[in-house]
Design an enzyme around this catalytic site. Sequence first.
Site, PDB file in Angstrom:
ATOM      1  N   HIS A   1       0.824  -1.217   0.000  1.00 46.79           N
ATOM      2  CA  HIS A   1       0.000   0.000   0.000  1.00 46.79           C
ATOM      3  C   HIS A   1       0.864   1.276   0.000  1.00 46.79           C
ATOM      4  O   HIS A   1       0.684   2.155  -0.824  1.00 46.79           O
ATOM      5  CB  HIS A   1      -0.887   0.035   1.253  1.00 46.79           C
ATOM      6  CG  HIS A   1      -1.608  -1.225   1.560  1.00 46.79           C
ATOM      7  ND1 HIS A   1      -2.810  -1.576   0.983  1.00 46.79           N
ATOM      8  CD2 HIS A   1      -1.295  -2.237   2.421  1.00 46.79           C
ATOM      9  CE1 HIS A   1      -3.209  -2.731   1.482  1.00 46.79           C
ATOM     10  NE2 HIS A   1      -2.324  -3.158   2.344  1.00 46.79           N
TER      11      HIS A   1
HETATM   12  O1  RIB Z   1      -4.642  -0.475   5.231  1.00 50.71           O
HETATM   13  C1  RIB Z   1      -3.278  -0.468   4.896  1.00 50.71           C
HETATM   14  C2  RIB Z   1      -2.564   0.613   5.637  1.00 50.71           C
HETATM   15  O2  RIB Z   1      -2.658   0.373   7.042  1.00 50.71           O
HETATM   16  C3  RIB Z   1      -1.058   0.662   5.334  1.00 50.71           C
HETATM   17  O3  RIB Z   1      -0.622   1.973   5.450  1.00 50.71           O
HETATM   18  C4  RIB Z   1      -0.465  -0.194   6.427  1.00 50.71           C
HETATM   19  O4  RIB Z   1       0.875   0.170   6.738  1.00 50.71           O
HETATM   20  C5  RIB Z   1      -1.350   0.164   7.595  1.00 50.71           C
HETATM   21  O5  RIB Z   1      -0.889   1.396   8.134  1.00 50.71           O
END
Ligand code: RIB
Length: 341
Positions: free
Chosen positions: A267
């Site tokens: 992500h």
């Molecule tokens: O949902 C994914 C996000 O939540 C990413 O940024 C992961 O590192 C957590 O922070």
Amino acid sequence: MRVPLIVDVDTGIDDSLALLYLLSSPEAEILSIASTAGNVPVNQVAANNLAWLDLCGAGDIEVTLGAQAPLVAPLMTTEDTHGPQGIGYAELPVSRRPLSARDAATAWVEIVRGRPGEVTGLVTGPLTNLANAIRIDPELPRLLKRLVLMGGAFEHPGNTTPTSEWNIAVDPEAASEVFAAFSVVPQDRLPIVCPLDITETIEMYPDHIARLAERAGSIPRELIAERDSSATRSTASNPLVRHFSDAVRFYMEFHRDHDQGFLAHMHDPFAAAVALNPDIATYRLATVDVELNGTLTRGTTVADRRGMWGRPHNAAIATTTDPAAFFDDLIERVGALAARL
Ligand code: RIB
Ligand code: CA
């Protein structure tokens, strides 16, 4: 063209790769790294940030400590996803460098005030620090050049509740205040939102790690196998490869154990790449708000794409990208960084 950045993270495994990606990118001018409670408590997030910077020889970059808890909600962390220290199985040398004397919200305000219209804010964790900064200086949205955040889920299932994404779910009030505050910025500078809809197409597989290790000149070939014992640790000759491989192995096991395959959704590095070059994705404008009171839906991001609420757009939601091109770019950059260490 250099991109001056303030980077706000809840380091975490994918936050770690986002930091490595930015540290490997000559166009990234990292002005400060803000630590936010999220994946793990904020003090551990800050320690992880210092440790990755030390590993990469970037000990001159400020790391600030953010709030211990969200604006209203009790702190929620997720060590089962990112490991007891937030970096999976990696055991980074503990940094001896002190944190900045100023806190994260103060750094946001002072840095953006110091370079009005020039700074891009990248948030890959909960929005607590940014919300606190806007409470200090309501002009901040107008003074930022651009905000890029990883967060939310729209036409896609949540990963924290059936409809909510982690960064928003940890601090829904902060997210709601941030989206409201950015309703005043020009339409060509709306916050870029990277939701699960797109970030869950960024699937890192063991072969990506093998390619990165090869680009780094690391030996032996870096093979993470689904059938490995969870006690397996990397023997890579390259320290960045070794530590990141140990980190991501934990994340791949988590995804496997939650029926998503032996992979890792990256992500945050994707959001970091968008911050450096928004052209790698396409966008749809919308008015985004966050449910705060729903019994089942608290923390859910809602996008009004058709003006039903009669409110101005406050988000450019990243909608399509080329994951293979993203990984080619990331492997080249981070592999080259590793090779230089
Ligand atoms: O949902 C994914 C996000 O939540 C990413 O940024 C992961 O590192 C957590 O922070
Ligand atoms: Ca994160």
